[in-house]
Design an enzyme around this catalytic site. Structure first.
Site, PDB file in Angstrom:
ATOM      1  N   LEU A   1      -6.684  -0.953   3.378  1.00  0.00           N
ATOM      2  CA  LEU A   1      -6.863   0.443   3.787  1.00  0.00           C
ATOM      3  C   LEU A   1      -6.548   1.431   2.665  1.00  0.00           C
ATOM      4  CD1 LEU A   1      -5.130  -0.048   7.216  1.00  0.00           C
ATOM      5  CD2 LEU A   1      -7.585  -0.049   6.745  1.00  0.00           C
TER       6      LEU A   1
ATOM      7  N   ASN B   1       0.849  -1.198   0.000  1.00  0.00           N
ATOM      8  CA  ASN B   1       0.000   0.000   0.000  1.00  0.00           C
ATOM      9  C   ASN B   1       0.887   1.251   0.000  1.00  0.00           C
ATOM     10  OD1 ASN B   1      -2.336   1.547   0.083  1.00  0.00           O
ATOM     11  ND2 ASN B   1      -3.130   0.603   1.958  1.00  0.00           N
ATOM     12  N   PHE B   2       0.266   2.386  -0.192  1.00  0.00           N
ATOM     13  CA  PHE B   2       0.905   3.713  -0.112  1.00  0.00           C
ATOM     14  C   PHE B   2       2.031   3.903  -1.122  1.00  0.00           C
ATOM     15  CE2 PHE B   2      -0.666   2.702   4.266  1.00  0.00           C
ATOM     16  CZ  PHE B   2      -1.757   3.555   4.231  1.00  0.00           C
ATOM     17  N   LEU B   3       1.911   3.266  -2.281  1.00  0.00           N
ATOM     18  CA  LEU B   3       2.850   3.543  -3.378  1.00  0.00           C
ATOM     19  C   LEU B   3       2.601   4.968  -3.862  1.00  0.00           C
ATOM     20  CD1 LEU B   3       4.866   2.943  -5.661  1.00  0.00           C
ATOM     21  CD2 LEU B   3       2.981   1.866  -6.916  1.00  0.00           C
TER      22      LEU B   3
ATOM     23  N   THR C   1      -4.530  -3.449  -3.817  1.00  0.00           N
ATOM     24  CA  THR C   1      -5.669  -2.909  -4.566  1.00  0.00           C
ATOM     25  C   THR C   1      -5.206  -1.660  -5.298  1.00  0.00           C
ATOM     26  OG1 THR C   1      -6.371  -1.578  -2.664  1.00  0.00           O
ATOM     27  CG2 THR C   1      -7.416  -3.736  -2.914  1.00  0.00           C
TER      28      THR C   1
HETATM   29  S1  NHW Z   1      -2.947   2.017  -5.270  1.00  0.00           S
HETATM   30  C1  NHW Z   1      -2.404   3.676  -5.131  1.00  0.00           C
HETATM   31  C2  NHW Z   1      -1.185   3.971  -5.972  1.00  0.00           C
HETATM   32  N1  NHW Z   1      -0.758   5.354  -5.793  1.00  0.00           N
HETATM   33  C3  NHW Z   1      -1.306   6.404  -6.430  1.00  0.00           C
HETATM   34  O1  NHW Z   1      -2.166   6.252  -7.276  1.00  0.00           O
HETATM   35  C4  NHW Z   1      -0.796   7.772  -6.008  1.00  0.00           C
HETATM   36  C5  NHW Z   1      -0.701   8.753  -7.133  1.00  0.00           C
HETATM   37  N2  NHW Z   1       0.127   8.218  -8.203  1.00  0.00           N
HETATM   38  C6  NHW Z   1       1.467   8.040  -8.106  1.00  0.00           C
HETATM   39  O2  NHW Z   1       2.075   8.305  -7.094  1.00  0.00           O
HETATM   40  C7  NHW Z   1      -2.542   1.333  -3.673  1.00  0.00           C
HETATM   41  C8  NHW Z   1       2.154   7.439  -9.322  1.00  0.00           C
HETATM   42  O3  NHW Z   1       1.336   7.638 -10.452  1.00  0.00           O
HETATM   43  C9  NHW Z   1       2.478   5.933  -9.155  1.00  0.00           C
HETATM   44  C10 NHW Z   1       3.054   5.387 -10.460  1.00  0.00           C
HETATM   45  C11 NHW Z   1       3.501   5.736  -8.047  1.00  0.00           C
HETATM   46  C12 NHW Z   1       1.211   5.115  -8.831  1.00  0.00           C
HETATM   47  N3  NHW Z   1       0.150  -0.194  -8.798  1.00  0.00           N
HETATM   48  O4  NHW Z   1       6.989   5.179 -12.376  1.00  0.00           O
HETATM   49  P1  NHW Z   1       6.104   5.043 -13.542  1.00  0.00           P
HETATM   50  C13 NHW Z   1      -1.126   0.843  -3.650  1.00  0.00           C
HETATM   51  O5  NHW Z   1      -0.239   1.531  -3.153  1.00  0.00           O
HETATM   52  C14 NHW Z   1       2.662   0.845 -13.182  1.00  0.00           C
HETATM   53  C15 NHW Z   1       1.040  -0.940  -9.491  1.00  0.00           C
HETATM   54  O6  NHW Z   1       6.620   5.586 -14.819  1.00  0.00           O
HETATM   55  P2  NHW Z   1       4.274   6.858 -12.249  1.00  0.00           P
HETATM   56  C16 NHW Z   1      -0.832  -0.503  -4.256  1.00  0.00           C
HETATM   57  C17 NHW Z   1       2.227   1.148 -14.597  1.00  0.00           C
HETATM   58  O7  NHW Z   1       1.238   0.214 -14.993  1.00  0.00           O
HETATM   59  N4  NHW Z   1       1.620  -0.537 -10.645  1.00  0.00           N
HETATM   60  O8  NHW Z   1       4.654   5.650 -13.244  1.00  0.00           O
HETATM   61  C18 NHW Z   1       0.521  -0.559  -4.946  1.00  0.00           C
HETATM   62  C19 NHW Z   1       3.523   1.042 -15.340  1.00  0.00           C
HETATM   63  O9  NHW Z   1       3.867  -0.323 -15.540  1.00  0.00           O
HETATM   64  P3  NHW Z   1       3.591  -1.003 -16.989  1.00  0.00           P
HETATM   65  C20 NHW Z   1       1.297   0.688 -11.090  1.00  0.00           C
HETATM   66  O10 NHW Z   1       2.927   7.329 -12.629  1.00  0.00           O
HETATM   67  C21 NHW Z   1       0.766  -1.914  -5.533  1.00  0.00           C
HETATM   68  C22 NHW Z   1       4.525   1.609 -14.350  1.00  0.00           C
HETATM   69  O11 NHW Z   1       3.890   1.533 -13.052  1.00  0.00           O
HETATM   70  C23 NHW Z   1       0.399   1.515 -10.430  1.00  0.00           C
HETATM   71  O12 NHW Z   1       5.367   7.837 -12.166  1.00  0.00           O
HETATM   72  C24 NHW Z   1       2.140  -2.043  -6.167  1.00  0.00           C
HETATM   73  C25 NHW Z   1       4.833   3.063 -14.639  1.00  0.00           C
HETATM   74  O13 NHW Z   1       5.759   3.492 -13.706  1.00  0.00           O
HETATM   75  C26 NHW Z   1      -0.186   1.016  -9.246  1.00  0.00           C
HETATM   76  N5  NHW Z   1      -1.068   1.738  -8.527  1.00  0.00           N
HETATM   77  O14 NHW Z   1       4.176   6.125 -10.824  1.00  0.00           O
HETATM   78  C27 NHW Z   1       2.398  -3.405  -6.696  1.00  0.00           C
HETATM   79  N6  NHW Z   1       0.298   2.665 -11.109  1.00  0.00           N
HETATM   80  O15 NHW Z   1       3.932  -2.455 -16.837  1.00  0.00           O
HETATM   81  C28 NHW Z   1       2.768  -4.382  -5.599  1.00  0.00           C
HETATM   82  C29 NHW Z   1       1.095   2.557 -12.173  1.00  0.00           C
HETATM   83  O16 NHW Z   1       2.127  -0.797 -17.251  1.00  0.00           O
HETATM   84  C30 NHW Z   1       3.133  -5.769  -6.173  1.00  0.00           C
HETATM   85  N7  NHW Z   1       1.710   1.368 -12.190  1.00  0.00           N
HETATM   86  O17 NHW Z   1       4.461  -0.299 -17.979  1.00  0.00           O
HETATM   87  C31 NHW Z   1       3.522  -6.746  -5.043  1.00  0.00           C
HETATM   88  C32 NHW Z   1       4.926  -6.443  -4.508  1.00  0.00           C
HETATM   89  C33 NHW Z   1       5.303  -7.342  -3.307  1.00  0.00           C
HETATM   90  C34 NHW Z   1       5.532  -8.764  -3.752  1.00  0.00           C
HETATM   91  C35 NHW Z   1       5.980  -9.651  -2.573  1.00  0.00           C
HETATM   92  C36 NHW Z   1       6.221 -11.123  -2.964  1.00  0.00           C
HETATM   93  C1  EN5 Z   2      -5.773   1.734  -2.083  1.00  0.00           C
HETATM   94  N1  EN5 Z   2      -6.079   1.449  -0.753  1.00  0.00           N
HETATM   95  O1  EN5 Z   2     -12.187   7.787  -7.284  1.00  0.00           O
HETATM   96  C2  EN5 Z   2      -6.800   2.589  -2.704  1.00  0.00           C
HETATM   97  N2  EN5 Z   2     -13.186   7.867  -5.291  1.00  0.00           N
HETATM   98  O2  EN5 Z   2     -16.415   6.438  -5.992  1.00  0.00           O
HETATM   99  C3  EN5 Z   2      -6.316   3.183  -3.983  1.00  0.00           C
HETATM  100  N3  EN5 Z   2     -16.243   9.528  -6.023  1.00  0.00           N
HETATM  101  O3  EN5 Z   2     -15.096   9.375  -4.111  1.00  0.00           O
HETATM  102  C4  EN5 Z   2      -7.336   3.218  -5.065  1.00  0.00           C
HETATM  103  N4  EN5 Z   2     -14.987  12.606  -9.675  1.00  0.00           N
HETATM  104  O4  EN5 Z   2     -18.713   9.180  -6.784  1.00  0.00           O
HETATM  105  C5  EN5 Z   2      -8.438   4.171  -4.841  1.00  0.00           C
HETATM  106  N5  EN5 Z   2     -19.559  10.912  -5.665  1.00  0.00           N
HETATM  107  C6  EN5 Z   2      -9.382   4.325  -5.996  1.00  0.00           C
HETATM  108  C7  EN5 Z   2     -10.403   5.378  -5.701  1.00  0.00           C
HETATM  109  C8  EN5 Z   2      -9.870   6.785  -5.869  1.00  0.00           C
HETATM  110  C9  EN5 Z   2     -10.795   7.850  -5.360  1.00  0.00           C
HETATM  111  C10 EN5 Z   2     -12.092   7.831  -6.070  1.00  0.00           C
HETATM  112  C11 EN5 Z   2     -14.512   7.830  -5.834  1.00  0.00           C
HETATM  113  C12 EN5 Z   2     -15.141   6.498  -5.477  1.00  0.00           C
HETATM  114  C13 EN5 Z   2     -15.304   8.991  -5.243  1.00  0.00           C
HETATM  115  C14 EN5 Z   2     -17.170  10.516  -5.524  1.00  0.00           C
HETATM  116  C15 EN5 Z   2     -16.763  11.916  -5.894  1.00  0.00           C
HETATM  117  C16 EN5 Z   2     -16.609  12.125  -7.359  1.00  0.00           C
HETATM  118  C17 EN5 Z   2     -16.107  13.485  -7.685  1.00  0.00           C
HETATM  119  C18 EN5 Z   2     -15.855  13.610  -9.163  1.00  0.00           C
HETATM  120  C19 EN5 Z   2     -18.548  10.157  -6.075  1.00  0.00           C
HETATM  121  C20 EN5 Z   2     -20.933  10.633  -5.951  1.00  0.00           C
HETATM  122  C21 EN5 Z   2     -21.624  10.357  -4.613  1.00  0.00           C
HETATM  123  C22 EN5 Z   2     -23.122  10.459  -4.674  1.00  0.00           C
HETATM  124  C23 EN5 Z   2     -23.706  10.573  -3.259  1.00  0.00           C
HETATM  125  C24 EN5 Z   2     -25.194  10.679  -3.307  1.00  0.00           C
HETATM  126  C25 EN5 Z   2     -25.805   9.550  -4.060  1.00  0.00           C
HETATM  127  C26 EN5 Z   2     -25.202   9.386  -5.451  1.00  0.00           C
HETATM  128  C27 EN5 Z   2     -23.728   9.268  -5.393  1.00  0.00           C
END
Ligand code: NHW
Ligand code: EN5
Length: 388
Positions: free
Chosen positions: A388, A136-138, A172
């Site tokens: 979470l 989590n928290f990537l 997730t």
């Molecule tokens: S999901 C929340 C992830 N965080 C965010 O969305 C925060 C905002 N975004 C960012 O910080 C919960 C960046 O966009 C991140 C990507 C860091 C997401 N999971 O560095 P590049 C979690 O924390 C792939 C996995 O250039 P970026 C779960 C993407 O498909 N992969 O991208 C975390 C591509 O690969 P591809 C993800 O935008 C689970 C590559 O990253 C991803 O600067 C981790 C691009 O990298 C995501 N959410 O940075 C996996 N988002 O193959 C755990 C993008 O498609 C696996 N990518 O080319 C298990 C490990 C442990 C194993 C133990 C045996």
């Molecule tokens: C790892 N632990 O999109 C988690 N949230 O629906 C990482 N929408 O809040 C992955 N866009 O629908 C997280 N309001 C993936 C989720 C990222 C955050 C996200 C959505 C989930 C969300 C809200 C606000 C949308 C704003 C514009 C939304 C509608 C609510 C409404 C209430 C009254 C009855 C009809 C629906």
């Protein structure tokens, strides 16, 4: 298409529906002596750091990074704002490894610019309990995106998990990767509809006025179920029995023992809330519900800066109907001043969502396993796991 994920032991899109592939590990463990002993190389401006969340200073660095750079909704109106207390709780479960709390710093300034974590968990898939890492928290700082830092971070956390002789993980994400074991939907129950509309979280329905909307979402001041009360430390054994028995029916679910329940479910102010029903005659614990607190920053609103959200966590109904039980928890959340109560369509949640006036959100949540194949894609109601 997925240059990184194609190289990893995860289900691949081309294998979807192939019934000949067995359930279980995709690749076998390697001898620990063959696990790479040195960290992966980062681009030269950056260095690895292990983050000690017990340090107020480091915990604050992590908090600031995530507050400014973590997950946003698709229209960039809201951003998750995990509190420091929440992060400490999420990252310090029984048996945690500090080495799995991984940061990236700029060498010259020491500024924290990226983060990823794992925590250990026993997760059952079908009949097999597997020791896994929950990842989590990537997060990569907005200014350093698309430089392929994420794959290096994922490889490094994998290496450190392997060093503890653990070979599977669960995670997730809101994005589609190879390949989800299940795809869930978010539902939202308005508790403070006026604020939700003012900040753009929800919209005034067609042919609805503000006053009709406020009336629609009104809740009683007091819970209605006799014996409904907050969980206390002495309830841990009974709640563990109740929850273990409930989680048996799902295809993928955590294998919680009393230590896990104590950590994950004993109430912790502004982090996790748990309630149960104690039968007033027999004193038996028959029902349970819980939620965690995850506010979101409201980006660019003149009047409000945070949305106070409760997220449904683990719930069990055996005697009290689901609708009554979950309505009581909505009453509690409203009283505690939450603006919205969120839930996924996992476990039995579909049995109360519509009836209790939850509305479908615009967000999806995809569940994944690393190095573990399951036979079929799961319906959300077959999932007994909330991360979470
Ligand atoms: S999901 C929340 C992830 N965080 C965010 O969305 C925060 C905002 N975004 C960012 O910080 C919960 C960046 O966009 C991140 C990507 C860091 C997401 N999971 O560095 P590049 C979690 O924390 C792939 C996995 O250039 P970026 C779960 C993407 O498909 N992969 O991208 C975390 C591509 O690969 P591809 C993800 O935008 C689970 C590559 O990253 C991803 O600067 C981790 C691009 O990298 C995501 N959410 O940075 C996996 N988002 O193959 C755990 C993008 O498609 C696996 N990518 O080319 C298990 C490990 C442990 C194993 C133990 C045996
Ligand atoms: C790892 N632990 O999109 C988690 N949230 O629906 C990482 N929408 O809040 C992955 N866009 O629908 C997280 N309001 C993936 C989720 C990222 C955050 C996200 C959505 C989930 C969300 C809200 C606000 C949308 C704003 C514009 C939304 C509608 C609510 C409404 C209430 C009254 C009855 C009809 C629906």
């Amino acid at each position: 298409r997925h240059k990184f994920w194609e190289t990893q032991p995860v289900g691949q899109f081309k294998d979807l529906g192939d019934e000949s592939l067995p359930e279980g590990p995709i690749e076998p463990p390697t001898p620990l002596s063959e696990v790479k002993q040195e960290p992966y190389n980062l681009p030269s401006p950056y260095e690895w750091t292990t983050c000690d969340l017990d340090s107020e200073y480091t915990c604050n660095e992590v908090y600031v990074l995530l507050t400014n750079n973590y997950v946003e909704d698709d229209e960039n109106m809201f951003r998750f704002n995990y509190s420091k207390e929440f992060l400490r709780w999420a990252l310090h479960p029984p048996g945690y490894f500090k080495s799995w709390h991984i940061g990236v710093r700029v060498k010259t300034s020491k500024k924290l610019v990226a983060f990823i974590t794992g925590v250990p968990a026993r997760i059952r898939a079908s009949d097999t309990v597997v020791l896994m890492a929950e990842i989590n928290f990537l997060c990569v700082h907005k200014k350093l995106r698309s430089k392929r830092l994420a794959p290096v971070m994922i490889k490094e956390v994998t290496r450190r998990v392997h060093l503890e002789n653990i070979w599977q993980a669960a995670y997730t994400a809101g994005v589609v990767l190879p390949t989800p074991i299940s795809t869930c939907q978010y539902w939202h129950r308005s508790l403070n509809p006026k604020k939700l509309i003012d900040v753009g979280f929800s919209r005034l329905g067609a042919r609805m006025t503000m006053s009709r909307t406020i009336k629609l979402y009104k809740l009683p001041d007091q819970t209605v179920t006799p014996g409904f009360r907050k969980m206390e430390p002495h309830d841990v054994p009974a709640v563990t029995r109740l929850l273990r028995n409930y989680l048996k029916q799902f295809v993928v679910a955590p294998d919680f023992d009393e230590n896990d329940v104590e950590h994950w479910l004993l109430p912790k102010e502004d982090v996790v809330d748990s309630y149960l029903v104690e039968n007033p005659e027999s004193h038996e614990i028959t029902d349970f519900c819980s939620f965690y607190t995850l506010p979101s920053s409201i980006l660019g609103n003149q009047n409000y800066s945070t949305l106070k959200a409760a997220y449904s966590y683990y719930n069990v109904s055996t005697k009290i109907p689901w609708i009554q039980l979950m309505n009581d928890v909505l009453i509690v959340a409203k009283k505690k001043d939450y603006d919205v109560f969120n839930a996924l369509d996992v476990m039995h949640n579909e049995t109360f969502l519509k009836e209790l006036k939850f509305g479908l959100g615009d967000g999806k949540l995809h569940y994944y396993l690393y190095n573990y194949r399951i036979k079929h894609v799961l319906r959300p109601s077959e999932l007994g796991l909330v991360l979470l």
